[in-house]
Design a protein around this motif. Sequence first.
Motif, mmCIF file in Angstrom:
data_model
loop_
_atom_site.group_PDB
_atom_site.id
_atom_site.type_symbol
_atom_site.label_atom_id
_atom_site.label_comp_id
_atom_site.label_asym_id
_atom_site.label_seq_id
_atom_site.Cartn_x
_atom_site.Cartn_y
_atom_site.Cartn_z
ATOM 1 N N ASP A 30 0.829 -1.213 0.000
ATOM 2 C CA ASP A 30 0.000 0.000 0.000
ATOM 3 C C ASP A 30 0.862 1.261 0.000
ATOM 4 N N GLN A 31 2.111 1.151 0.473
ATOM 5 C CA GLN A 31 3.010 2.316 0.390
ATOM 6 C C GLN A 31 3.371 2.609 -1.061
ATOM 7 N N ALA A 32 3.433 1.540 -1.863
ATOM 8 C CA ALA A 32 3.834 1.721 -3.270
ATOM 9 C C ALA A 32 2.759 2.423 -4.091
ATOM 10 N N ILE A 33 1.477 2.078 -3.863
ATOM 11 C CA ILE A 33 0.438 2.675 -4.727
ATOM 12 C C ILE A 33 -0.741 3.249 -3.930
ATOM 13 N N GLY A 34 -0.564 3.402 -2.622
ATOM 14 C CA GLY A 34 -1.651 3.965 -1.814
ATOM 15 C C GLY A 34 -1.076 4.828 -0.716
ATOM 16 N N ASP A 35 -1.634 4.706 0.480
ATOM 17 C CA ASP A 35 -1.185 5.551 1.584
ATOM 18 C C ASP A 35 -0.536 4.748 2.716
ATOM 19 N N GLY A 36 -0.314 3.464 2.462
ATOM 20 C CA GLY A 36 0.465 2.675 3.425
ATOM 21 C C GLY A 36 -0.274 2.209 4.667
ATOM 22 N N ASP A 37 -1.617 2.279 4.646
ATOM 23 C CA ASP A 37 -2.334 1.888 5.869
ATOM 24 C C ASP A 37 -3.004 0.514 5.788
ATOM 25 N N HIS A 38 -2.915 -0.155 4.648
ATOM 26 C CA HIS A 38 -3.716 -1.378 4.490
ATOM 27 C C HIS A 38 -3.347 -2.477 5.490
ATOM 28 N N GLY A 39 -2.041 -2.625 5.746
ATOM 29 C CA GLY A 39 -1.605 -3.643 6.717
ATOM 30 C C GLY A 39 -2.179 -3.368 8.104
ATOM 31 N N LEU A 40 -2.052 -2.124 8.550
ATOM 32 C CA LEU A 40 -2.562 -1.776 9.886
ATOM 33 C C LEU A 40 -4.084 -1.823 9.930
ATOM 34 N N ASN A 41 -4.721 -1.403 8.849
ATOM 35 C CA ASN A 41 -6.192 -1.451 8.801
ATOM 36 C C ASN A 41 -6.693 -2.883 9.006
ATOM 37 N N GLY A 77 -11.664 0.310 8.625
ATOM 38 C CA GLY A 77 -11.560 1.671 8.089
ATOM 39 C C GLY A 77 -11.059 1.667 6.663
ATOM 40 N N GLY A 78 -10.650 2.837 6.172
ATOM 41 C CA GLY A 78 -10.190 2.963 4.795
ATOM 42 C C GLY A 78 -11.274 2.568 3.820
ATOM 43 N N ALA A 79 -10.877 2.384 2.580
ATOM 44 C CA ALA A 79 -11.832 1.955 1.560
ATOM 45 C C ALA A 79 -12.123 0.471 1.717
ATOM 46 N N SER A 80 -11.126 -0.268 2.212
ATOM 47 C CA SER A 80 -11.270 -1.723 2.226
ATOM 48 C C SER A 80 -12.209 -2.218 3.327
ATOM 49 N N PRO A 161 0.399 -6.079 -13.424
ATOM 50 C CA PRO A 161 0.436 -5.236 -14.627
ATOM 51 C C PRO A 161 -0.827 -4.389 -14.854
ATOM 52 N N MET A 162 -1.810 -4.500 -13.988
ATOM 53 C CA MET A 162 -3.068 -3.776 -14.232
ATOM 54 C C MET A 162 -2.942 -2.286 -13.918
ATOM 55 N N LEU A 163 -3.797 -1.517 -14.573
ATOM 56 C CA LEU A 163 -3.925 -0.090 -14.314
ATOM 57 C C LEU A 163 -5.073 0.094 -13.316
ATOM 58 N N ALA A 164 -4.818 0.809 -12.228
ATOM 59 C CA ALA A 164 -5.871 0.998 -11.215
ATOM 60 C C ALA A 164 -6.882 2.031 -11.695
ATOM 61 N N ILE A 165 -8.153 1.630 -11.668
ATOM 62 C CA ILE A 165 -9.174 2.632 -12.020
ATOM 63 C C ILE A 165 -10.228 2.799 -10.933
ATOM 64 N N ARG A 166 -9.944 2.247 -9.754
ATOM 65 C CA ARG A 166 -10.784 2.491 -8.574
ATOM 66 C C ARG A 166 -9.861 2.625 -7.375
ATOM 67 N N GLY A 167 -10.344 3.315 -6.358
ATOM 68 C CA GLY A 167 -9.570 3.438 -5.127
ATOM 69 C C GLY A 167 -8.416 4.422 -5.276
ATOM 70 N N ARG A 168 -7.700 4.553 -4.175
ATOM 71 C CA ARG A 168 -6.613 5.519 -4.075
ATOM 72 C C ARG A 168 -5.537 5.321 -5.151
ATOM 73 N N ALA A 169 -5.243 4.067 -5.498
ATOM 74 C CA ALA A 169 -4.191 3.788 -6.481
ATOM 75 C C ALA A 169 -4.524 4.398 -7.842
ATOM 76 N N MET A 180 1.567 -4.956 -7.114
ATOM 77 C CA MET A 180 0.402 -5.757 -6.755
ATOM 78 C C MET A 180 -0.588 -4.915 -5.952
ATOM 79 N N ASP A 181 -1.868 -5.096 -6.230
ATOM 80 C CA ASP A 181 -2.903 -4.390 -5.468
ATOM 81 C C ASP A 181 -2.951 -4.931 -4.031
#
Length: 204
Positions: A30-41, A77-80, A161-169, A180-181
């Motif tokens: 999540d640090q690579a393509i988001g805000d880095g909170d997915h593990g803690l969430n 929390g978060g989107a997930s 290899p996918m392009l993100a079209i939903r969520g923070r990414a 990887m998502d």
Amino acid sequence: MSLDREARERLVRALARSVIEHADELTSLDQAIGDGDHGLNMKRGFEAVLAALPDLADKSLPEMLKVIGMTLVMKVGGASGPLVGTFFMELGKALPEQSTRADLVAATEKAINAVKVRGRSEAGQKTLLDVLVPVQAVLAGGGDAKAIAAEAVQAADRTIPMLAIRGRASFLGERSVGHMDPGSRSASLLIRAAVETLESEVDS
Ligand code: ADP
Ligand code: MG
């Protein structure tokens, strides 16, 4: 499929362990393509689920899944959080107490549809649906526990290899490609844990 109390508790512990033990990996993804909170969430959510044991395992499987879902909605929390929570809640609502494999196929389809509505998303957008949808297809197609677990891992890999079209990414546009998502990875960990715990039921 009917799980006794001991099996229900084993399932909850395995699900929780799968994401808690991989929290750092989920954070890096999540640090690579988001805000880095997915593990803690996810860790926070499943620690809350673990805290609800042993009472949680006293419930029937459908009731237990609903409570897990509500707990995840409140705590991840978060989107997930709302999405993973919706999956568990709807699975609980759709599963009869004594469920056959056909019931599981129908219930997972309903739960995935509820996630799609909630996320206004579809498979192909680099989200956890890119794991849930193909894995459900393997389940529906009669795949055994091994095939389901293997598909979960491969489906998460296919989000790289996918392009993100939903969520923070999706804010990153092309820069989301090549990673990887995170939600797909956590979904694949949860699926693998569930399948390993329920192997005999899935294959029967
Ligand atoms: P946030 O993005 O709010 O920081 P998390 O980091 O906990 O929340 O979760 C991110 C994950 O949620 C993504 O990797 C993706 O799999 C999933 N996700 C985000 N938005 C959506 C959506 N609209 N539909 C389906 N899944 C989504
Ligand atoms: Mg995040």
